[in-house]
Design a protein around this motif. Structure first.
Motif, short mmCIF file in Angstrom:
data_model
loop_
_atom_site.label_atom_id
_atom_site.label_comp_id
_atom_site.label_asym_id
_atom_site.label_seq_id
_atom_site.Cartn_x
_atom_site.Cartn_y
_atom_site.Cartn_z
N GLN A 139 -6.32 -2.45 -5.50
CA GLN A 139 -7.12 -1.16 -5.75
C GLN A 139 -6.64 -0.08 -5.42
O GLN A 139 -7.12 0.82 -6.61
CB GLN A 139 -8.05 -1.18 -4.36
N ASP A 179 -6.15 5.05 2.03
CA ASP A 179 -7.06 4.78 2.89
C ASP A 179 -6.99 3.27 3.00
O ASP A 179 -6.99 2.51 2.15
CB ASP A 179 -8.77 4.86 2.34
N PRO A 180 -6.53 2.69 4.45
CA PRO A 180 -6.09 1.49 4.56
C PRO A 180 -7.40 0.34 4.24
O PRO A 180 -7.06 -0.79 4.06
CB PRO A 180 -5.97 1.35 6.20
N LYS A 181 -8.50 1.01 4.00
CA LYS A 181 -9.76 0.01 3.44
C LYS A 181 -9.31 -0.57 1.87
O LYS A 181 -10.00 -1.66 1.76
CB LYS A 181 -10.90 0.81 3.41
N PHE A 182 -8.49 0.26 1.45
CA PHE A 182 -8.12 -0.28 -0.04
C PHE A 182 -6.97 -1.10 0.03
O PHE A 182 -6.03 -0.90 0.52
CB PHE A 182 -7.78 1.12 -0.97
N SER A 183 -6.99 -2.36 -0.91
CA SER A 183 -6.15 -3.22 -0.94
C SER A 183 -4.76 -2.30 -1.96
O SER A 183 -5.33 -1.31 -2.67
CB SER A 183 -6.24 -4.43 -1.55
N ASP A 205 -14.10 3.26 -4.37
CA ASP A 205 -14.94 2.81 -3.30
C ASP A 205 -14.48 1.46 -3.00
O ASP A 205 -14.30 0.44 -3.86
CB ASP A 205 -16.38 2.70 -4.00
N PRO A 206 -14.21 1.01 -1.64
CA PRO A 206 -13.62 -0.56 -1.44
C PRO A 206 -14.72 -1.40 -1.63
O PRO A 206 -14.09 -2.56 -1.79
CB PRO A 206 -13.51 -0.22 0.27
N LYS A 207 -15.88 -1.23 -2.16
CA LYS A 207 -16.97 -2.08 -2.52
C LYS A 207 -16.60 -2.64 -3.94
O LYS A 207 -17.15 -3.87 -3.88
CB LYS A 207 -18.27 -1.77 -2.52
N GLN A 253 0.85 -1.30 -0.17
CA GLN A 253 -0.02 0.16 -0.21
C GLN A 253 0.87 1.20 -0.19
O GLN A 253 0.60 2.32 -0.84
CB GLN A 253 -1.03 0.08 1.27
#
Length: 186
Positions: free
Chosen positions: A74, A67-71, A93-95, A48
């Motif tokens: 991503q 954003d740590p939510k993203f791999s 969007d992490p979705k 990251q």
């Protein structure tokens, strides 16, 4: 003698310029190192941080994906979009997984209306087939939704493509389009 003095002056100016350049590069390296320490402290993993560093080095706004939510995959897709000056809000969007992001990126890059398939309910294969239809000028949005299987989407794509070719060949400009049944959906 004058040309010799001019050569010496040119060398001095060049050496001084190189010294200033090297000094600025050292300062930039230090700043980058400090910036990257912040991301390490925030819990970003090595890959990251690598994507963040690439973005910083390319002068893009990494806040869109730092954003740590993203791999890291991503993050890479979002970075690619930012580097291409695309509106990444469609897929940052992490979705979305990285494959879905790649399909949305490709659509944006080709000036397509990605709103038809920029929905996490579509898997990347569905997105790819819909995008392919849009690239061919087919009205895919009228005939597919996230519950339409990839095989159904492929069938719809081929049916619409044949119908478009037939219209072109026959000079048929009736508009309309195909009904759901004619498009080959079950």
């Amino acid at each position: 003698a004058l040309s010799g003095i001019m050569s010496i002056i040119a060398i001095i100016v060049f050496v001084h310029g190189m010294y200033i350049f090297k000094k600025e590069m050292c300062n930039l390296k230090k700043e980058l190192k400090q910036e990257m320490k912040k991301y390490r402290k925030k819990g970003f993993n090595f890959n990251q941080r690598k994507e963040i560093k690439k973005g910083l080095l390319n002068g893009i706004d990494v806040s869109k994906y730092a954003d740590p939510k993203f791999s890291y995959d991503q993050m890479r897709e979002i970075r690619y979009g930012l580097e291409a000056d695309l509106d990444v809000s469609e897929y940052a969007d992490p979705k979305f997984n990285s494959y879905q992001m790649q399909e949305i990126y490709t659509g944006l890059d080709r000036n397509l209306d990605v709103s038809i398939y920029a929905d996490p309910k579509f898997n990347w294969e569905q997105m790819a087939e819909i995008r392919k239809g849009l690239e061919d000028g087919l009205d895919m949005g009228r005939y597919v939704n996230s519950k339409t299987t990839i095989l159904e989407i492929k069938k719809i794509y081929h049916t619409l493509k044949i119908a478009k070719e037939n219209k072109r060949r026959n000079g048929d400009h009736l508009g309309g389009g195909l009904s759901w049944c004619e498009a080959g959906a079950d």
